[in-house]
Write a protein that holds these residues in place. Structure first.
Motif, PDB file in Angstrom:
ATOM      1  N   ASP A  68      54.032  32.779  29.104  1.00 23.53           N
ATOM      2  CA  ASP A  68      55.005  33.787  28.666  1.00 23.53           C
ATOM      3  C   ASP A  68      56.308  33.689  29.449  1.00 23.53           C
ATOM      4  O   ASP A  68      57.370  34.071  28.958  1.00 23.53           O
ATOM      5  CB  ASP A  68      54.420  35.192  28.812  1.00 23.53           C
ATOM      6  CG  ASP A  68      53.966  35.487  30.237  1.00 23.53           C
ATOM      7  OD1 ASP A  68      53.561  34.544  30.954  1.00 23.53           O
ATOM      8  OD2 ASP A  68      54.009  36.663  30.641  1.00 23.53           O
ATOM      9  N   MET A  69      56.230  33.158  30.678  1.00 22.61           N
ATOM     10  CA  MET A  69      57.394  33.101  31.553  1.00 22.61           C
ATOM     11  C   MET A  69      57.723  31.693  32.050  1.00 22.61           C
ATOM     12  O   MET A  69      58.869  31.396  32.356  1.00 22.61           O
ATOM     13  CB  MET A  69      57.176  34.008  32.780  1.00 22.61           C
ATOM     14  CG  MET A  69      57.066  35.485  32.459  1.00 22.61           C
ATOM     15  SD  MET A  69      56.559  36.478  33.894  1.00 22.61           S
ATOM     16  CE  MET A  69      57.897  36.211  35.045  1.00 22.61           C
ATOM     17  N   PHE A  70      56.700  30.850  32.143  1.00 18.56           N
ATOM     18  CA  PHE A  70      56.868  29.534  32.763  1.00 18.56           C
ATOM     19  C   PHE A  70      56.239  28.456  31.892  1.00 18.56           C
ATOM     20  O   PHE A  70      55.365  28.732  31.086  1.00 18.56           O
ATOM     21  CB  PHE A  70      56.218  29.515  34.155  1.00 18.56           C
ATOM     22  CG  PHE A  70      56.768  30.542  35.104  1.00 18.56           C
ATOM     23  CD1 PHE A  70      57.895  30.276  35.854  1.00 18.56           C
ATOM     24  CD2 PHE A  70      56.160  31.792  35.226  1.00 18.56           C
ATOM     25  CE1 PHE A  70      58.412  31.225  36.729  1.00 18.56           C
ATOM     26  CE2 PHE A  70      56.666  32.746  36.092  1.00 18.56           C
ATOM     27  CZ  PHE A  70      57.804  32.466  36.847  1.00 18.56           C
ATOM     28  N   ARG A 130      55.097  28.257  37.789  1.00 13.26           N
ATOM     29  CA  ARG A 130      54.972  29.629  38.305  1.00 13.26           C
ATOM     30  C   ARG A 130      54.761  29.610  39.819  1.00 13.26           C
ATOM     31  O   ARG A 130      55.368  30.384  40.564  1.00 13.26           O
ATOM     32  CB  ARG A 130      53.815  30.334  37.599  1.00 13.26           C
ATOM     33  CG  ARG A 130      53.570  31.756  38.072  1.00 13.26           C
ATOM     34  CD  ARG A 130      52.588  32.482  37.163  1.00 13.26           C
ATOM     35  NE  ARG A 130      51.268  31.847  37.142  1.00 13.26           N
ATOM     36  CZ  ARG A 130      50.273  32.218  36.330  1.00 13.26           C
ATOM     37  NH1 ARG A 130      50.461  33.200  35.453  1.00 13.26           N
ATOM     38  NH2 ARG A 130      49.107  31.604  36.369  1.00 13.26           N
ATOM     39  N   ARG A 190      59.872  42.781  33.271  1.00 14.43           N
ATOM     40  CA  ARG A 190      60.670  41.563  33.110  1.00 14.43           C
ATOM     41  C   ARG A 190      59.738  40.385  32.836  1.00 14.43           C
ATOM     42  O   ARG A 190      58.648  40.307  33.398  1.00 14.43           O
ATOM     43  CB  ARG A 190      61.464  41.260  34.388  1.00 14.43           C
ATOM     44  CG  ARG A 190      62.511  42.293  34.723  1.00 14.43           C
ATOM     45  CD  ARG A 190      63.146  42.039  36.077  1.00 14.43           C
ATOM     46  NE  ARG A 190      63.798  40.730  36.181  1.00 14.43           N
ATOM     47  CZ  ARG A 190      64.475  40.337  37.269  1.00 14.43           C
ATOM     48  NH1 ARG A 190      64.598  41.147  38.311  1.00 14.43           N
ATOM     49  NH2 ARG A 190      65.034  39.143  37.299  1.00 14.43           N
ATOM     50  N   THR A 191      60.200  39.479  32.000  1.00 17.20           N
ATOM     51  CA  THR A 191      59.458  38.233  31.795  1.00 17.20           C
ATOM     52  C   THR A 191      60.364  37.019  32.002  1.00 17.20           C
ATOM     53  O   THR A 191      59.968  35.901  31.684  1.00 17.20           O
ATOM     54  CB  THR A 191      58.854  38.166  30.370  1.00 17.20           C
ATOM     55  OG1 THR A 191      59.893  38.377  29.419  1.00 17.20           O
ATOM     56  CG2 THR A 191      57.771  39.198  30.175  1.00 17.20           C
ATOM     57  N   ASP A 192      61.556  37.232  32.531  1.00 19.30           N
ATOM     58  CA  ASP A 192      62.428  36.093  32.841  1.00 19.30           C
ATOM     59  C   ASP A 192      61.941  35.434  34.127  1.00 19.30           C
ATOM     60  O   ASP A 192      61.238  36.040  34.929  1.00 19.30           O
ATOM     61  CB  ASP A 192      63.880  36.566  32.991  1.00 19.30           C
ATOM     62  CG  ASP A 192      64.021  37.574  34.111  1.00 19.30           C
ATOM     63  OD1 ASP A 192      64.542  37.202  35.176  1.00 19.30           O
ATOM     64  OD2 ASP A 192      63.564  38.729  33.931  1.00 19.30           O
ATOM     65  N   THR A 193      62.317  34.170  34.325  1.00 19.98           N
ATOM     66  CA  THR A 193      61.816  33.445  35.495  1.00 19.98           C
ATOM     67  C   THR A 193      62.321  34.055  36.804  1.00 19.98           C
ATOM     68  O   THR A 193      61.668  33.928  37.838  1.00 19.98           O
ATOM     69  CB  THR A 193      62.228  31.965  35.430  1.00 19.98           C
ATOM     70  OG1 THR A 193      63.636  31.891  35.183  1.00 19.98           O
ATOM     71  CG2 THR A 193      61.494  31.242  34.325  1.00 19.98           C
ATOM     72  N   GLY A 194      63.455  34.743  36.783  1.00 24.20           N
ATOM     73  CA  GLY A 194      63.961  35.391  37.989  1.00 24.20           C
ATOM     74  C   GLY A 194      63.114  36.566  38.425  1.00 24.20           C
ATOM     75  O   GLY A 194      63.271  37.073  39.546  1.00 24.20           O
ATOM     76  N   ALA A 195      62.190  36.996  37.573  1.00 19.83           N
ATOM     77  CA  ALA A 195      61.326  38.123  37.923  1.00 19.83           C
ATOM     78  C   ALA A 195      60.473  37.814  39.148  1.00 19.83           C
ATOM     79  O   ALA A 195      60.066  38.730  39.870  1.00 19.83           O
ATOM     80  CB  ALA A 195      60.428  38.482  36.738  1.00 19.83           C
TER      81      ALA A 195
END
Length: 479
Positions: A455-457, A463, A422-427
């Motif tokens: 990549d995510m934040f 992060r 997963r690379t969504d922020t909820g990961a």
């Protein structure tokens, strides 16, 4: 440029500013105020760039969006923002035309005596990791000594704003990145430190050799002290190669017992064998390891480097101790978030490369490690090899987590790995829950990603905030 000549020197000079953003905007305004004819060029033409362009155009500055490659006709000087790579066509064209290229730091250095001011000396700091912490520690020590100072530069405070502002300073604590040093050919610090060297930003510099050479520029022309890491030979090599003022000294720092002309640690005490009478036999106590917050090994090294620069400026031992005691680290730098069910949760989101992550991992044992993100061309084999014995388990997130997974498979195959695809922020919430499942009482769950966050934040701060929020959710579930 000597004082008194500066304003007339700039009148009518045709200057191109490469890049808008945090450093480009003030550069363009300052040059315009000095009487230069300014053209700002920017690769992007997005909404933010258009808003910034409108601000500059309202002040009589020409702006060219969407074309950062072409050198405007008649350009006599280019001043670039730090992020622009040296291999860009604009700089090639400038070199072919014999047009100098400066960064914002170079511009600040040359304007520091504008209109007859007495410029404050610069105590300069660079290195792959620890720059911001060391710069802020140094400023805290200088303040404890009663000196008018500021922590400036790559730390997020514009050097231009400080050197041209109304407030006068006795000395500046200056953080400099390799990007800034690349474009600062005439910078000459009072004293400077290179904290450590490890592969980073190689995509920008082109090679490790070029990266190290740019870091080494910080020592050029030093007058009092070149501070190096006695446990990182490459930093000492840079001192040997530097062209410094007559009488400038090489001062080492070490976590071991110091030799003459070094600062180090003896029985939990930070000691100075450099700035004392009869350094062959004598040592001066500066502070206790317990005065360093947090007292992790790499942070003690930061404190020693800051102390060395302060002592080079003549600061008394008591101010070193008081400054270190008063210092509070920034968020997301080995920051203890909470203890949940006997497990400590530590946020080191600022560990955006392998060198920083290794220093963080060395401070705890055993560890459940949360890692991953954008690798920036890094290899993870050495990091995993050196840290494997400390690992209880690993949770991987982010776009290039497979690179860490492969290194773990090669060098720590017995360590359990949870690979979150997963690379969504909820990961991050999922990562913390998985880490909690691997951890045992007495362990530390350490988020030291060894990678960039984009990549995510939006940045490493976001992060870190996501990690802290996930830990708080976990704690609430155990309440």
């Amino acid at each position: 440029m000597g004082s008194g000549q500066v304003s007339t020197t700039w009148q009518g000079k045709r200057v191109t500013v490469a890049g808008l953003g945090v450093s480009g905007m003030p550069v363009a305004r300052v040059l315009k105020d000095l009487g230069a004819v300014v053209t700002a060029v920017n690769e992007g033409a997005d909404e933010r760039s258009r808003v910034q362009a409108a601000e500059l155009e309202a002040q009589g500055i020409t702006v060219r969006l969407g074309d950062g490659d072409t050198l405007p006709e008649g350009t006599e000087l280019v001043v670039t923002t730090p992020g622009w790579r040296p291999d860009k066509p604009l700089f090639t064209a400038a070199a072919e035309a014999g047009v100098p290229v400066w960064g914002d730091v170079e511009l600040a250095w040359r304007l520091r005596d504008l209109d007859g001011r007495t410029p404050a000396p610069w105590l300069a700091i660079t290195g792959t990791n620890g720059k911001t912490t060391t710069t802020r520690m140094l400023a805290s020590i200088l303040e404890a000594a009663g000196l008018r100072t500021a922590a400036v530069g790559n730390i997020g405070v514009s050097l231009l704003d400080v050197v041209l502002g109304e407030e006068q300073y006795d000395v500046l604590a200056v953080e400099l990145s390799s990007y800034q040093l690349h474009w600062a050919p005439s910078l000459r610090a009072h004293s400077a430190a290179v904290l450590n060297l490890a592969p980073d930003h190689l995509d920008w510099h082109g090679s490790m050799e070029a990266y190290v050479a740019d870091k080494g520029r910080i020592y050029e022309g030093n007058t009092i002290a070149c501070v190096y890491n006695a446990e990182d030979k490459a930093t000492e090599d840079l001192v040997r190669e530097a062209d410094v003022e007559e009488g400038c000294r090489a001062i080492g720092f070490t976590l071991a017992t110091p030799g003459p002309s070094q600062l180090g640690v003896v029985d939990g005490i930070l000691v100075d064998r450099a700035f004392v009478q009869n350094r062959q036999k004598n040592a001066q106590e500066l502070a206790e390891v317990a005065d360093v917050n947090p007292p992790a090994p790499h942070n003690i090294a930061n404190a020693l480097a800051a102390a060395a620069l302060a002592r080079a400026f003549g600061v008394e031992p008591k101010a070193v101790r008081d400054g270190l005691r008063a210092f509070r680290p920034d968020a997301h730098r080995i920051e203890h978030v909470a203890d949940v069910a006997g497990v400590a949760y530590v946020d080191d989101s600022k560990a955006t490369n392998t060198h920083a992550a290794e220093a963080s991992l060395a401070a705890y044992d055993p560890i459940v490690w949360i890692a991953g993100g954008l690798a920036k061309g890094a290899s993870f084999d050495e990091l995993v090899q050196r840290s494997a014995k400390r690992l209880r388990g690993v949770v991987l997130i982010g776009a290039e987590r497979h690179l860490i997974a492969e290194a773990l498979a090669r060098h720590a195959p017995e360590v359990p790995v949870v690979d979150l695809d997963r690379t969504d922020t909820g990961a991050m919430s999922a990562a913390v829950r998985e880490a909690a499942g691997l951890a045992e009482p007495g362990d530390t769950v350490l988020m030291a990603p060894a990678c960039a966050s984009m990549d995510m934040f939006a940045n490493y701060n976001k992060r870190g905030e996501a990690f802290a929020e996930a830990v708080r959710e976990l704690a609430a579930g155990h309440a």
